[in-house]
Scaffold this motif. Structure first.
Motif, PDB file in Angstrom:
ATOM      1  N   VAL A 250       0.842  -1.182   0.000  1.00 16.81           N
ATOM      2  CA  VAL A 250       0.000   0.000   0.000  1.00 16.81           C
ATOM      3  C   VAL A 250       0.881   1.237   0.000  1.00 16.81           C
ATOM      4  CG1 VAL A 250      -2.198   0.727   0.931  1.00 16.81           C
ATOM      5  CG2 VAL A 250      -1.124  -1.290   1.848  1.00 16.81           C
TER       6      VAL A 250
ATOM      7  N   LEU B 118       1.732   5.030   0.992  1.00 12.73           N
ATOM      8  CA  LEU B 118       1.387   5.856   2.148  1.00 12.73           C
ATOM      9  C   LEU B 118       0.572   7.057   1.723  1.00 12.73           C
ATOM     10  CD1 LEU B 118       1.903   6.301   5.191  1.00 12.73           C
ATOM     11  CD2 LEU B 118       3.798   7.762   4.531  1.00 12.73           C
TER      12      LEU B 118
ATOM     13  N   LEU C 297      -4.519   6.603   5.117  1.00  8.77           N
ATOM     14  CA  LEU C 297      -4.007   5.349   5.655  1.00  8.77           C
ATOM     15  C   LEU C 297      -3.229   5.585   6.936  1.00  8.77           C
ATOM     16  CD1 LEU C 297      -3.572   2.328   5.336  1.00  8.77           C
ATOM     17  CD2 LEU C 297      -1.569   2.823   3.927  1.00  8.77           C
TER      18      LEU C 297
ATOM     19  N   LEU D 282      -3.803   3.629  10.489  1.00 10.98           N
ATOM     20  CA  LEU D 282      -2.774   2.810  11.115  1.00 10.98           C
ATOM     21  C   LEU D 282      -2.400   3.325  12.490  1.00 10.98           C
ATOM     22  CD1 LEU D 282      -0.434   2.057   8.084  1.00 10.98           C
ATOM     23  CD2 LEU D 282      -1.969   0.480   9.253  1.00 10.98           C
TER      24      LEU D 282
ATOM     25  N   ARG E 205       9.822  -0.854   2.252  1.00  9.09           N
ATOM     26  CA  ARG E 205       8.578  -1.589   2.492  1.00  9.09           C
ATOM     27  C   ARG E 205       8.560  -2.049   3.947  1.00  9.09           C
ATOM     28  NH1 ARG E 205       6.336  -5.857  -1.939  1.00  9.09           N
ATOM     29  NH2 ARG E 205       4.791  -6.956  -0.699  1.00  9.09           N
TER      30      ARG E 205
ATOM     31  N   LEU F  37       3.332  -1.694   4.033  1.00 10.61           N
ATOM     32  CA  LEU F  37       3.239  -0.264   3.780  1.00 10.61           C
ATOM     33  C   LEU F  37       4.500   0.175   3.056  1.00 10.61           C
ATOM     34  CD1 LEU F  37       1.775   2.481   4.361  1.00 10.61           C
ATOM     35  CD2 LEU F  37       3.137   2.596   6.454  1.00 10.61           C
ATOM     36  N   THR F  38       4.358   0.809   1.910  1.00  5.56           N
ATOM     37  CA  THR F  38       5.495   1.225   1.101  1.00  5.56           C
ATOM     38  C   THR F  38       5.653   2.738   1.152  1.00  5.56           C
ATOM     39  OG1 THR F  38       5.255  -0.658  -0.385  1.00  5.56           O
ATOM     40  CG2 THR F  38       6.504   1.210  -1.207  1.00  5.56           C
TER      41      THR F  38
ATOM     42  N   ALA G 254       6.918   7.253   8.964  1.00  5.85           N
ATOM     43  CA  ALA G 254       6.296   5.947   9.168  1.00  5.85           C
ATOM     44  C   ALA G 254       5.443   5.974  10.428  1.00  5.85           C
ATOM     45  CB  ALA G 254       7.369   4.871   9.286  1.00  5.85           C
TER      46      ALA G 254
END
Length: 300
Positions: free
Chosen positions: A2, A4, A8, A12, A105, A132-133, A166
């Motif tokens: 997915v 970012l 999202l 998360l 990733r 999550l990429t 992140a």
């Protein structure tokens, strides 16, 4: 996988109480903060050379692009909300052959699956939230690393700055940076990565982990000398040599040790072929030796 985005990120950040306490930041968390080196406790642990769904949420993969194709060739390890560490070899010299590193990733387990990954924990299925990429903003290779010196790979370390922060969740968190030189006392390490498990050279589809002993410098120097490798450098350490080992595809993966929290001892650099040969340990970049360089190059 997915990409970012803010939507999202908001989701998360809400799936874990961890995110309420620990705000992702550019600087690596202090080991006493409770915001690094701590795995979620909501899943049953899987031990030995087996899958590790949520035990090492700082493990990451480097994604490369060549023409219109993407590939996963190296590992990395998250050390803050915006930075990861990997091997300099993973971003230097061979990128024309395997592609240009473009993404990190995070939160992955089974690289063949685009959605949430699940395992049977004995009481039913436990699942993560899927990979999550995040695009790479900048790569900082250690200035003393020389691609031409392939055999020793001294100074085989690189900082990777993420383009976006992140989120910290049950499956994405930073590891703690080391607070001492781990080679000063006997330790048992854990290696986690997607490297080959049978000397085929191909990555494993799933994240695995394995326990490895620290090998003292004199023993390691002897093994390296007998194999005609250059002298072991002060920024390198050895682990394994007892039939379990890092292998092809593990470059850049984290070598860890645990006391109250997990700390990053080393980064996979190179080893002997075939992998797992008795008496021939793997060689790792000793992260503690590069702490000043890491701190100096982490910028807002």
């Amino acid at each position: 996988m997915v990409l970012l985005n803010l939507w999202l990120l908001a989701i998360l950040c809400c799936v874990s109480g961890y995110a309420d306490k620990c705000i992702p930041s550019i600087q690596p968390p202090n080991q006493n903060s409770g915001c690094c080196g701590v795995a979620a406790n909501n899943l049953k642990r899987i031990s030995g050379f087996h899958p590790a769904l949520d035990e090492y949420p700082w493990t990451a993969l480097v994604e490369y692009k060549k023409r219109n194709q993407t590939a996963l060739k190296c590992s990395a390890v998250l050390i803050s909300g915006r930075y990861a560490l990997s091997g300099a070899q993973c971003i230097s010299g061979n990128t024309e052959r395997i592609g240009v590193p473009i993404n990190i990733r995070l939160g992955d387990y089974d690289v063949t699956n685009d959605g949430p990954d699940c395992v049977d924990d004995g009481d039913g299925k436990s699942c993560n939230t899927g990979a999550l990429t995040i695009p790479i903003e900048k790569i900082i290779k250690h200035p003393k690393y020389q691609e031409s010196n392939r055999r020793s790979r001294e100074h085989d370390i690189a900082l990777i700055k993420l383009k976006e922060t992140a989120p910290y969740t049950d499956f994405i968190r930073p590891i703690c940076l080391p607070t001492s030189d781990v080679t000063n006392a006997p330790r048992s390490f854990v290696l986690a990565g997607w490297g080959s498990v049978n000397n085929t050279g191909s990555l494993s589809n799933i994240l695995h982990h394995v326990n490895l002993p620290l090998i003292d410098a004199d023993t390691c120097k002897s093994a390296i000398k007998n194999a005609r490798f250059p002298e072991l450098g002060s920024g390198q350490l050895c682990a394994g040599g007892e039939g379990k080992d890092s292998c092809a595809g593990d470059s850049g993966a984290p070598l860890m040790y645990q006391h109250d929290v997990f700390e990053l001892a080393g980064i996979v650099s190179f080893g002997f072929q075939p992998c797992g040969t008795i008496g021939k340990p793997g060689v790792y970049t000793k992260v503690f030796a590069y702490m000043d360089w890491i701190r100096e190059n982490i910028v807002e």
